[in-house]
Scaffold this motif. Structure first.
Motif, PDB file in Angstrom:
ATOM      1  N   GLU A  59       0.834  -1.201   0.000  1.00 51.96           N
ATOM      2  CA  GLU A  59       0.000   0.000   0.000  1.00 51.96           C
ATOM      3  C   GLU A  59       0.873   1.256   0.000  1.00 51.96           C
ATOM      4  OE1 GLU A  59      -3.295   0.153   2.801  1.00 51.96           O
ATOM      5  OE2 GLU A  59      -3.036  -1.987   3.171  1.00 51.96           O
ATOM      6  N   VAL A  60       1.924   1.222   0.816  1.00 47.14           N
ATOM      7  CA  VAL A  60       2.811   2.379   0.964  1.00 47.14           C
ATOM      8  C   VAL A  60       4.257   1.901   0.942  1.00 47.14           C
ATOM      9  CG1 VAL A  60       3.584   4.220   2.512  1.00 47.14           C
ATOM     10  CG2 VAL A  60       1.160   3.728   2.302  1.00 47.14           C
ATOM     11  N   VAL A  61       5.125   2.662   0.296  1.00 48.40           N
ATOM     12  CA  VAL A  61       6.557   2.413   0.366  1.00 48.40           C
ATOM     13  C   VAL A  61       7.210   3.638   0.990  1.00 48.40           C
ATOM     14  CG1 VAL A  61       6.935   3.260  -2.005  1.00 48.40           C
ATOM     15  CG2 VAL A  61       8.665   1.814  -0.894  1.00 48.40           C
ATOM     16  N   VAL A  62       8.061   3.410   1.980  1.00 45.35           N
ATOM     17  CA  VAL A  62       8.753   4.500   2.670  1.00 45.35           C
ATOM     18  C   VAL A  62      10.191   4.506   2.185  1.00 45.35           C
ATOM     19  CG1 VAL A  62       9.263   5.562   4.888  1.00 45.35           C
ATOM     20  CG2 VAL A  62       7.287   4.059   4.663  1.00 45.35           C
ATOM     21  N   THR A  63      10.668   5.646   1.717  1.00 42.76           N
ATOM     22  CA  THR A  63      11.974   5.740   1.079  1.00 42.76           C
ATOM     23  C   THR A  63      12.712   6.988   1.514  1.00 42.76           C
ATOM     24  OG1 THR A  63      13.089   6.009  -1.073  1.00 42.76           O
ATOM     25  CG2 THR A  63      10.841   6.830  -0.892  1.00 42.76           C
ATOM     26  N   HIS A 118       7.718  16.432  13.816  1.00 45.14           N
ATOM     27  CA  HIS A 118       6.704  16.471  14.881  1.00 45.14           C
ATOM     28  C   HIS A 118       5.294  16.736  14.369  1.00 45.14           C
ATOM     29  CE1 HIS A 118      10.147  16.526  17.573  1.00 45.14           C
ATOM     30  NE2 HIS A 118      10.617  17.558  16.910  1.00 45.14           N
ATOM     31  N   ILE A 119       5.066  16.603  13.066  1.00 46.40           N
ATOM     32  CA  ILE A 119       3.740  16.858  12.510  1.00 46.40           C
ATOM     33  C   ILE A 119       2.879  15.604  12.623  1.00 46.40           C
ATOM     34  CG2 ILE A 119       2.479  17.357  10.373  1.00 46.40           C
ATOM     35  CD1 ILE A 119       4.728  19.255   9.619  1.00 46.40           C
ATOM     36  N   GLU A 120       1.725  15.742  13.263  1.00 50.26           N
ATOM     37  CA  GLU A 120       0.879  14.580  13.560  1.00 50.26           C
ATOM     38  C   GLU A 120      -0.522  14.663  12.966  1.00 50.26           C
ATOM     39  OE1 GLU A 120       0.910  14.373  17.792  1.00 50.26           O
ATOM     40  OE2 GLU A 120       2.965  13.597  17.898  1.00 50.26           O
ATOM     41  N   THR A 121      -0.915  15.809  12.437  1.00 51.47           N
ATOM     42  CA  THR A 121      -2.259  15.952  11.889  1.00 51.47           C
ATOM     43  C   THR A 121      -2.200  16.632  10.524  1.00 51.47           C
ATOM     44  OG1 THR A 121      -2.668  18.169  12.822  1.00 51.47           O
ATOM     45  CG2 THR A 121      -3.160  16.240  14.230  1.00 51.47           C
ATOM     46  N   LEU A 122      -3.271  16.469   9.747  1.00 56.91           N
ATOM     47  CA  LEU A 122      -3.354  17.126   8.443  1.00 56.91           C
ATOM     48  C   LEU A 122      -3.370  18.642   8.580  1.00 56.91           C
ATOM     49  CD1 LEU A 122      -5.819  15.071   6.184  1.00 56.91           C
ATOM     50  CD2 LEU A 122      -3.408  15.597   5.752  1.00 56.91           C
ATOM     51  N   ALA A 123      -4.008  19.133   9.626  1.00 61.36           N
ATOM     52  CA  ALA A 123      -4.051  20.584   9.843  1.00 61.36           C
ATOM     53  C   ALA A 123      -2.641  21.128  10.054  1.00 61.36           C
ATOM     54  CB  ALA A 123      -4.935  20.909  11.051  1.00 61.36           C
ATOM     55  N   THR A 175       4.713  13.866  -1.324  1.00 60.40           N
ATOM     56  CA  THR A 175       5.157  12.635  -0.662  1.00 60.40           C
ATOM     57  C   THR A 175       5.588  12.850   0.790  1.00 60.40           C
ATOM     58  OG1 THR A 175       7.408  12.963  -1.524  1.00 60.40           O
ATOM     59  CG2 THR A 175       5.914  11.611  -2.842  1.00 60.40           C
ATOM     60  N   LEU A 176       5.495  14.067   1.278  1.00 63.05           N
ATOM     61  CA  LEU A 176       5.930  14.335   2.653  1.00 63.05           C
ATOM     62  C   LEU A 176       4.924  13.858   3.694  1.00 63.05           C
ATOM     63  CD1 LEU A 176       7.582  17.891   2.652  1.00 63.05           C
ATOM     64  CD2 LEU A 176       8.651  15.733   3.329  1.00 63.05           C
ATOM     65  N   PHE A 177       3.649  13.938   3.365  1.00 63.54           N
ATOM     66  CA  PHE A 177       2.617  13.674   4.376  1.00 63.54           C
ATOM     67  C   PHE A 177       1.656  12.560   3.966  1.00 63.54           C
ATOM     68  CE2 PHE A 177       3.697  18.289   4.716  1.00 63.54           C
ATOM     69  CZ  PHE A 177       4.425  18.192   5.901  1.00 63.54           C
ATOM     70  N   THR A 178       2.157  11.602   3.204  1.00 66.93           N
ATOM     71  CA  THR A 178       1.334  10.450   2.829  1.00 66.93           C
ATOM     72  C   THR A 178       0.816   9.724   4.066  1.00 66.93           C
ATOM     73  OG1 THR A 178       2.608  10.171   0.788  1.00 66.93           O
ATOM     74  CG2 THR A 178       1.320   8.283   1.534  1.00 66.93           C
ATOM     75  N   TYR A 179       1.625   9.694   5.115  1.00 63.79           N
ATOM     76  CA  TYR A 179       1.261   8.957   6.329  1.00 63.79           C
ATOM     77  C   TYR A 179       0.048   9.553   7.044  1.00 63.79           C
ATOM     78  CZ  TYR A 179       3.659  12.601   9.085  1.00 63.79           C
ATOM     79  OH  TYR A 179       4.057  13.792   9.669  1.00 63.79           O
ATOM     80  N   ASP A 181      -2.734  10.534   5.428  1.00 57.17           N
ATOM     81  CA  ASP A 181      -3.925  10.337   4.603  1.00 57.17           C
ATOM     82  C   ASP A 181      -5.049   9.762   5.474  1.00 57.17           C
ATOM     83  OD1 ASP A 181      -5.891   9.386   2.826  1.00 57.17           O
ATOM     84  OD2 ASP A 181      -4.403   9.095   1.246  1.00 57.17           O
ATOM     85  N   PRO A 182      -6.186  10.437   5.560  1.00 50.67           N
ATOM     86  CA  PRO A 182      -7.274   9.983   6.456  1.00 50.67           C
ATOM     87  C   PRO A 182      -7.933   8.680   6.009  1.00 50.67           C
ATOM     88  CG  PRO A 182      -8.005  11.822   5.106  1.00 50.67           C
ATOM     89  CD  PRO A 182      -6.532  11.691   4.870  1.00 50.67           C
ATOM     90  N   THR A 183      -7.649   8.210   4.797  1.00 52.53           N
ATOM     91  CA  THR A 183      -8.270   6.976   4.319  1.00 52.53           C
ATOM     92  C   THR A 183      -7.587   5.726   4.861  1.00 52.53           C
ATOM     93  OG1 THR A 183      -6.889   6.913   2.318  1.00 52.53           O
ATOM     94  CG2 THR A 183      -8.987   8.107   2.191  1.00 52.53           C
ATOM     95  N   TRP A 184      -6.395   5.873   5.472  1.00 50.79           N
ATOM     96  CA  TRP A 184      -5.724   4.694   6.014  1.00 50.79           C
ATOM     97  C   TRP A 184      -6.511   4.141   7.200  1.00 50.79           C
ATOM     98  CZ3 TRP A 184      -3.005   3.527   2.256  1.00 50.79           C
ATOM     99  CH2 TRP A 184      -2.092   4.371   1.630  1.00 50.79           C
ATOM    100  N   THR A 185      -6.591   2.828   7.248  1.00 50.88           N
ATOM    101  CA  THR A 185      -7.249   2.179   8.392  1.00 50.88           C
ATOM    102  C   THR A 185      -6.256   1.846   9.487  1.00 50.88           C
ATOM    103  OG1 THR A 185      -6.976   0.019   7.317  1.00 50.88           O
ATOM    104  CG2 THR A 185      -9.060   1.200   6.951  1.00 50.88           C
ATOM    105  N   HIS A 186      -4.947   1.942   9.184  1.00 54.57           N
ATOM    106  CA  HIS A 186      -3.892   1.715  10.169  1.00 54.57           C
ATOM    107  C   HIS A 186      -2.960   2.925  10.168  1.00 54.57           C
ATOM    108  CE1 HIS A 186      -5.206  -2.329   8.941  1.00 54.57           C
ATOM    109  NE2 HIS A 186      -4.913  -2.697  10.178  1.00 54.57           N
ATOM    110  N   GLN A 187      -2.258   3.105  11.258  1.00 52.69           N
ATOM    111  CA  GLN A 187      -1.282   4.189  11.326  1.00 52.69           C
ATOM    112  C   GLN A 187      -0.110   3.867  10.404  1.00 52.69           C
ATOM    113  OE1 GLN A 187       0.177   5.027  15.246  1.00 52.69           O
ATOM    114  NE2 GLN A 187       1.458   6.735  14.574  1.00 52.69           N
TER     115      GLN A 187
END
Length: 211
Positions: A59-63, A118-123, A175-179, A181-187
């Motif tokens: 689903e996601v690749v981290v690079t 330290h960014i944890e939210t979309l806002a 690609t900085l804030f893919t993690y 994405d509110p559609t993910w069901t897992h962190q």
């Protein structure tokens, strides 16, 4: 060489570790274990494709953004989303500004890059992108200043320009804030910490068995 991995993982981490000036080991791993690896002379798109082609698309690749990887993942894993390791993005800026920048523009850009960790939210991500745009606009004329060195006209603040270009390129690529994405069901992860532990063991082995 490793066999192909048919079972798809939710997240795959990739990285390249150089073992000599013309020898790099490209590695793909999951949260649990190493999935595959490929030995190459350089981090090229063809080398990355050789690695990715033997691993089922996640689903996601981290690079960390190695050379040639973007083209390879687009070709081999077109449906996979890419997360750029935010720690490596920060380090790219730190290499140009140092940890104690003297210019105000450098102080502000280094601070922005450090906030990526330290960014944890979309806002928070949207506010960060807005402030990056404001920084670029405010310091645009300053970064266009030129000086004459050895009879050549060069940019006075070339290192800051490189730091800016790196962050802007990542921001534009999305690609900085893919993690986040509110559609993910897992962190989802924001960094390549998992594969760095594998690399650390490889480096230790090379130090223990030098030559």
């Amino acid at each position: 060489m490793p066999e192909a991995v048919d079972e798809a993982c939710r997240v795959v981490y990739v990285d390249g570790i150089w073992v000599a000036s013309d020898c790099v080991v490209l590695i793909a791993c999951s949260d649990e274990f190493v999935l595959s690896w490929h030995l190459a002379r350089a981090e090229t798109a063809a080398a990355w494709r050789s690695l990715l082609s033997r691993v089922a698309a996640p689903e996601v690749v981290v690079t960390d953004g190695g050379s040639g990887f973007a083209a390879a993942v687009a070709a081999e894993w077109p449906s996979t989303k890419v997360q750029r390791c935010v720690f490596h993005a920060f380090c790219q800026v730190k290499r140009q500004t140092t940890t104690r920048p003297k210019l105000q523009a450098g102080i502000e850009l280094y601070g922005l890059a450090k906030e990526l960790l330290h960014i944890e939210t979309l806002a928070q991500a949207e506010w960060w992108l807005e402030r990056l745009g404001q920084w670029c606009g405010f310091w645009a004329d300053f970064l266009e200043q030129r000086s004459v060195v050895d009879g050549r006209s060069v940019y006075t603040h070339e290192r800051l320009r490189r730091a800016r270009s790196g962050l802007v390129r990542l921001a534009n690529a999305g690609t900085l804030f893919t993690y986040l994405d509110p559609t993910w069901t897992h962190q989802m992860p924001a960094m390549t910490n998992q594969i760095e532990s594998t690399n650390a063991r490889l480096r230790q082995m090379l130090r223990d068995h030098r030559g």
